[in-house]
Motif scaffolding. Structure first.
Motif, mmCIF file in Angstrom:
data_model
loop_
_atom_site.group_PDB
_atom_site.id
_atom_site.type_symbol
_atom_site.label_atom_id
_atom_site.label_comp_id
_atom_site.label_asym_id
_atom_site.label_seq_id
_atom_site.Cartn_x
_atom_site.Cartn_y
_atom_site.Cartn_z
ATOM 1 N N ASP A 86 9.888 14.703 28.085
ATOM 2 C CA ASP A 86 9.736 15.074 26.678
ATOM 3 C C ASP A 86 9.232 16.510 26.541
ATOM 4 O O ASP A 86 9.692 17.265 25.694
ATOM 5 C CB ASP A 86 8.767 14.124 25.968
ATOM 6 C CG ASP A 86 9.439 12.811 25.630
ATOM 7 O OD1 ASP A 86 10.679 12.753 25.719
ATOM 8 O OD2 ASP A 86 8.736 11.855 25.293
ATOM 9 N N ASN A 89 12.016 19.013 27.162
ATOM 10 C CA ASN A 89 12.902 19.177 26.024
ATOM 11 C C ASN A 89 12.256 20.058 24.961
ATOM 12 O O ASN A 89 12.888 20.944 24.388
ATOM 13 C CB ASN A 89 13.230 17.790 25.466
ATOM 14 C CG ASN A 89 14.251 17.870 24.360
ATOM 15 O OD1 ASN A 89 13.921 18.263 23.247
ATOM 16 N ND2 ASN A 89 15.477 17.526 24.669
ATOM 17 N N GLN A 90 10.957 19.812 24.702
ATOM 18 C CA GLN A 90 10.286 20.592 23.671
ATOM 19 C C GLN A 90 10.111 22.045 24.094
ATOM 20 O O GLN A 90 10.247 22.964 23.300
ATOM 21 C CB GLN A 90 8.930 19.960 23.340
ATOM 22 C CG GLN A 90 9.108 18.782 22.407
ATOM 23 C CD GLN A 90 7.973 17.807 22.472
ATOM 24 O OE1 GLN A 90 6.863 18.175 22.821
ATOM 25 N NE2 GLN A 90 8.235 16.575 22.138
ATOM 26 N N THR A 93 13.536 23.749 23.741
ATOM 27 C CA THR A 93 13.910 23.944 22.347
ATOM 28 C C THR A 93 13.062 25.028 21.701
ATOM 29 O O THR A 93 13.573 25.887 20.985
ATOM 30 C CB THR A 93 13.747 22.631 21.575
ATOM 31 O OG1 THR A 93 14.374 21.596 22.316
ATOM 32 C CG2 THR A 93 14.399 22.720 20.221
ATOM 33 N N VAL A 116 23.490 19.146 20.850
ATOM 34 C CA VAL A 116 22.707 19.999 19.947
ATOM 35 C C VAL A 116 22.538 21.391 20.548
ATOM 36 O O VAL A 116 22.635 22.406 19.863
ATOM 37 C CB VAL A 116 21.356 19.332 19.585
ATOM 38 C CG1 VAL A 116 20.485 19.111 20.774
ATOM 39 C CG2 VAL A 116 20.620 20.144 18.556
ATOM 40 N N MET A 119 25.793 23.299 20.263
ATOM 41 C CA MET A 119 26.036 23.712 18.887
ATOM 42 C C MET A 119 25.213 24.951 18.542
ATOM 43 O O MET A 119 25.637 25.790 17.760
ATOM 44 C CB MET A 119 25.671 22.569 17.953
ATOM 45 C CG MET A 119 26.255 22.691 16.589
ATOM 46 S SD MET A 119 26.061 21.133 15.732
ATOM 47 C CE MET A 119 24.327 21.128 15.465
ATOM 48 N N ASN A 120 24.028 25.056 19.147
ATOM 49 C CA ASN A 120 23.178 26.196 18.855
ATOM 50 C C ASN A 120 23.443 27.381 19.792
ATOM 51 O O ASN A 120 22.714 28.363 19.756
ATOM 52 C CB ASN A 120 21.708 25.776 18.914
ATOM 53 C CG ASN A 120 21.313 24.947 17.703
ATOM 54 O OD1 ASN A 120 21.125 25.468 16.617
ATOM 55 N ND2 ASN A 120 21.242 23.632 17.867
ATOM 56 N N THR A 399 25.192 14.262 17.789
ATOM 57 C CA THR A 399 24.277 15.389 18.001
ATOM 58 C C THR A 399 22.829 14.945 17.828
ATOM 59 O O THR A 399 21.973 15.277 18.641
ATOM 60 C CB THR A 399 24.601 16.523 17.014
ATOM 61 O OG1 THR A 399 26.007 16.756 17.052
ATOM 62 C CG2 THR A 399 23.874 17.780 17.397
ATOM 63 N N ALA A 400 22.586 14.161 16.767
ATOM 64 C CA ALA A 400 21.214 13.708 16.508
ATOM 65 C C ALA A 400 20.946 12.435 17.309
ATOM 66 O O ALA A 400 20.724 11.359 16.755
ATOM 67 C CB ALA A 400 21.000 13.469 15.026
ATOM 68 N N THR A 402 18.450 11.420 19.295
ATOM 69 C CA THR A 402 17.128 10.797 19.232
ATOM 70 C C THR A 402 16.985 9.966 17.967
ATOM 71 O O THR A 402 16.451 8.858 17.989
ATOM 72 C CB THR A 402 16.039 11.874 19.265
ATOM 73 O OG1 THR A 402 16.438 12.875 20.177
ATOM 74 C CG2 THR A 402 14.731 11.294 19.689
ATOM 75 N N GLU A 403 17.471 10.522 16.862
ATOM 76 C CA GLU A 403 17.389 9.815 15.592
ATOM 77 C C GLU A 403 18.230 8.542 15.663
ATOM 78 O O GLU A 403 17.795 7.462 15.234
ATOM 79 C CB GLU A 403 17.886 10.743 14.479
ATOM 80 C CG GLU A 403 17.383 10.372 13.128
ATOM 81 C CD GLU A 403 17.657 11.463 12.105
ATOM 82 O OE1 GLU A 403 18.090 12.577 12.485
ATOM 83 O OE2 GLU A 403 17.447 11.185 10.913
ATOM 84 N N ASP A 406 16.473 5.904 17.652
ATOM 85 C CA ASP A 406 15.381 5.279 16.909
ATOM 86 C C ASP A 406 15.913 4.248 15.917
ATOM 87 O O ASP A 406 15.320 3.185 15.739
ATOM 88 C CB ASP A 406 14.553 6.342 16.185
ATOM 89 C CG ASP A 406 13.502 6.961 17.099
ATOM 90 O OD1 ASP A 406 13.259 6.380 18.173
ATOM 91 O OD2 ASP A 406 12.923 8.004 16.745
ATOM 92 N N ILE A 407 17.035 4.577 15.266
ATOM 93 C CA ILE A 407 17.610 3.657 14.280
ATOM 94 C C ILE A 407 18.036 2.361 14.977
ATOM 95 O O ILE A 407 17.679 1.256 14.558
ATOM 96 C CB ILE A 407 18.825 4.311 13.580
ATOM 97 C CG1 ILE A 407 18.375 5.481 12.696
ATOM 98 C CG2 ILE A 407 19.593 3.278 12.758
ATOM 99 C CD1 ILE A 407 19.516 6.306 12.127
ATOM 100 N N GLY A 410 15.135 0.448 16.709
ATOM 101 C CA GLY A 410 14.287 -0.203 15.714
ATOM 102 C C GLY A 410 14.808 -1.588 15.373
ATOM 103 O O GLY A 410 14.037 -2.554 15.258
#
Lengths: 440, 292
Positions: A86, A89-90, A93, A116, A119-120, A399-400, A402-403, A406-407, A410
């Protein structure tokens, strides 16, 4: 009176000289070893220092002692900074977003962050770098290269591959008169038979933590006939197949799993198995050492490895590149960085990191070489070979990521706690669809 | 020449370093966050830092995870604060009640949890809470009591986290209240005793009312700390199981550093900042009225 010059005057003078020398621009070649072992022409990048940022990972452990060879052969100095996943990654970024990074080469998790980052514009396309015929790019497994190729850009060179496999306790299955589960039905039946909660013996263990569980749940989903979304980018988290997969995975963890499974990622789950408290365990092939190494596991000699059990759709496990080696597009030392990447992923070095360091790589010639498979247990090699045609993704290709994890995680969490998972899956499906739509 | 310039502009020049510091380190980040909260900046969606109006705030209103986080934050804060205030004041009164040998040693020992680094505290409690191998459930099992899931159950996770927070921060309340007690004049107590008031009457009618300003300061400090608790939650659960301990701070962190939605995360921060400032002002205002 005799005045003795104190020693610190000398020290100060030496330090001053050293400082001044440090300030003077010195041609890089002048810093190369003056031994004359190689002509300057052989070491065009001598004196360059590369900043390599990576993870605390077996590959890092395997490559670090070899760096001296590279430094001696090229005169390039490599500084390897290792972080937790983690934090890595941070770190990447933050530095890349700030735009002032002096990172040259870094370890990437292609499925987690390649989209991601691509894309950047943070990846240097490595296609030109590895076109050298001596390097033999074709030797890298197609599936592995497919994972690191994003929108036609070769974002990284695969360095670690993994598949989902089944770890099982030979002695317990034998004592119960059961054979190694080859289907998910058999897996569930065996988990039930081997559970004895009063004696802290659990039939099944796997990841139950929201985000980490998604990748290991994927093979259950695929084998039950489901997927994350269809060819029209319609989310399929609540199809009958997906619901059956969620129910199966959650029921096994709830009924036959250890308490507290909701907080378990692989380190916690592997600990339960390695302490002898679980009979069956599905997770990545790459963590086998935690289970099969007698120093790390009390059940090393009693543990077997098998291919992922089949569901109604067959035995469909993931088979992915979990780590790649990438170059930052803003690197000031691209040629030297390319030299390093080619060296670190060459046949010769992969034979060492894989054959001796036991880090499963992506080079087919190394797998074909007996020395390349020597470090691994025979049943592990068999299970991995049988997984060659697995799916090239263990999480939704968005791309997202992690989101999305989580979805989905969950909803699986709700199921593990025994809640209304159909409602949770419907809600997750709607959220995931919104995410997919926003990325169109 | 320069001396005269300095003399004439003293009142600007001397505070200048402090002013520059405050502007750079506080005003600018706040203003920038506010600006970002009206931008669509997101690395995952590939959107640059451009103005999109109040869209982030509108999206927040229908975001289930946001409301869940608001609830978790308030639940955690209310529970932790009330337990800490009651316990902290009680311990302070106990310590203050009588002089005895070793009083200072007891006080020092009480303060030890506060000295520990929160992340280290989180790691230690994480091991103790472990349902199968943890020491807490081992002891409970030996005594024959049921073994709860602690931070691994969605209903028990917040009370368990509160337990850790209480363990670490109750001493702070005790410390502040002890200082407050030491500063109280002795006449009202003597008068009450002469009038024949019992201990409980003195406590309820004299001590506590006189301590109220001190307690409200301690409460305000703890409120601000509780509502922005991050380290122990992040270190122990990361917001899990599921989303059942995801507070506003954790959710903001996820949005910013895992999903890379900087605009959305900024909007969350602005709302968070508004809540904290609002309640702090309210407490300060009511304190002033109390004192009048």
């Amino acid at each position: 009176m005799h005045v003795k010059k104190p020693w610190y005057v000398l020290v100060t003078v030496v330090m001053l000289v050293a400082m001044l020398a440090g300030c003077t621009p010195v041609a890089p070649a002048a810093q190369a070893p003056a031994g004359g072992e190689a002509a300057a022409g052989d070491m065009p990048y001598a004196g360059t220092t590369l900043r390599l940022v990576g993870a605390n990972h077996p590959w890092q452990v395997a490559i670090t002692p070899l760096l001296a060879e590279f430094e001696a052969a090229t005169g390039i100095k490599v500084n390897f900074e290792a972080y937790g996943e983690d934090q890595l990654n941070q770190r990447l970024t933050t530095e890349f977003t700030a735009g002032s990074s002096d990172i040259d080469v870094f370890m990437q998790r292609p499925l987690q962050e390649a989209r991601v980052m691509q894309m950047n514009g943070w990846y240097e396309d490595l296609a030109a770098c590895v076109s050298d015929p001596d390097y033999d790019f074709e030797d890298l497994a197609d599936g592995a290269v497919g994972t690191t190729t994003v929108n036609g850009v070769l974002t990284g060179i695969p360095i670690v591959t993994e598949q989902e496999v089944l770890y099982y306790r030979k002695d317990l299955l034998e004592a119960a008169g059961l054979s190694v589960p080859t289907t998910l039905d058999e897996l569930k039946a065996a988990a039930e038979a081997l559970t004895d909660k009063d004696n802290e013996m659990y039939g099944f263990v796997a990841r139950g933590q929201r985000s980490p569980l998604v990748t290991q749940f994927s093979s259950f989903l695929y084998s039950m006939g489901g997927d994350w979304f269809d060819e029209n980018r319609q989310a399929t988290i609540n199809t009958p197949e997906a619901l059956a997969a969620i129910d199966l995975y959650a029921t096994m963890l709830r009924e036959y799993g250890p308490p507290g499974v909701l907080n378990m990622s692989w380190p916690q789950a592997v600990a339960i198995f390695a302490q002898g408290n679980a009979a069956l365990y599905t997770d990545a092939s790459s963590i086998y050492a935690n289970v099969l190494d007698p120093e790390l596991s009390t059940v090393a000699d009693k543990t077997g490895v098998a291919v992922f059990p089949a569901g109604p759709a067959g035995s469909i496990m993931y088979n992915v590149t979990s780590w790649g080696l990438a170059m930052y597009s803003g690197s000031q030392n691209k040629d030297a960085a390319c030299e390093f990447i080619k060296w670190a992923t060459s046949k010769e070095i992969v034979l060492k990191t894989q054959g001796e360091g036991a880090v499963p790589g992506a080079r087919e010639s190394v797998w074909a070489d007996p020395a390349g498979a020597a470090a691994f247990p025979a049943d592990w090699v068999e299970a991995v070979a049988a997984s060659a045609n697995g799916r090239g993704y263990d999480r939704p290709l968005v791309t997202a990521v992690t989101e999305a994890r989580d979805i989905i995680g969950g909803a699986v969490n709700v199921a593990i706690e025994g809640g209304d998972f159909t409602a949770a899956a419907n809600e997750a499906n709607a959220q995931f669809q919104a995410l997919l739509d926003s990325e169109q | 020449m320069i001396t005269r310039f300095i003399d004439r502009h003293q009142r600007w020049l001397f505070p200048a370093p402090a002013v520059i510091f405050v502007v750079l380190m506080m005003v600018f980040p706040l203003g920038y966050t506010l600006w970002n909260s009206f931008s669509g900046w997101s690395l995952t969606a590939g959107r640059p830092n451009t103005f999109i109006g109040p869209q982030n705030y509108i999206a927040l209103m229908t975001d289930g995870r946001f409301w869940n986080a608001v609830w978790n934050t308030l639940y955690f804060t209310a529970l932790a604060m009330s337990v800490e205030l009651v316990l902290g004041v009680a311990i302070a009164l106990l310590l203050d009640a009588k002089d005895y040998r070793g009083k200072r040693v007891v006080t020092s020992i009480l303060l030890l949890p506060m000295m520990a680094t929160p992340v280290a505290v989180a790691m230690v409690w994480l091991l103790m809470f472990e349902p199968t191998a943890g020491v807490i459930n081992f002891v409970l099992g030996e005594v024959g009591l049921p073994k709860p899931l602690w931070i691994a159950g969605s209903n028990s996770v917040i009370p368990s986290l509160v337990l850790v927070d209480v363990w670490e921060w109750t001493p702070l309340i005790t410390l502040i209240v002890l200082a407050g007690l030491a500063g109280l004049p002795s006449e009202p107590f003597e008068a009450a005793r002469v009038d024949g008031a019992s201990y409980w009457q003195i406590l309820g009618r004299v001590t506590l009312p006189m301590l109220l300003p001190t307690i409200s300061v301690a409460g305000l400090l703890r409120f601000i700390d509780c509502i922005k608790t991050f380290d122990i939650i992040y270190g122990m659960t990361g917001g899990g199981p599921g989303f059942s301990s995801e507070t506003l701070n954790i959710y903001t962190y996820n949005q910013a550093f895992y999903y890379f939605n900087f605009g959305y995360a900024s909007a969350l921060l602005v709302i968070f900042f508004t809540i904290v400032t609002g309640i702090s002002l309210l407490v300060t205002y009511s304190r002033r009225r109390l004192e009048v």
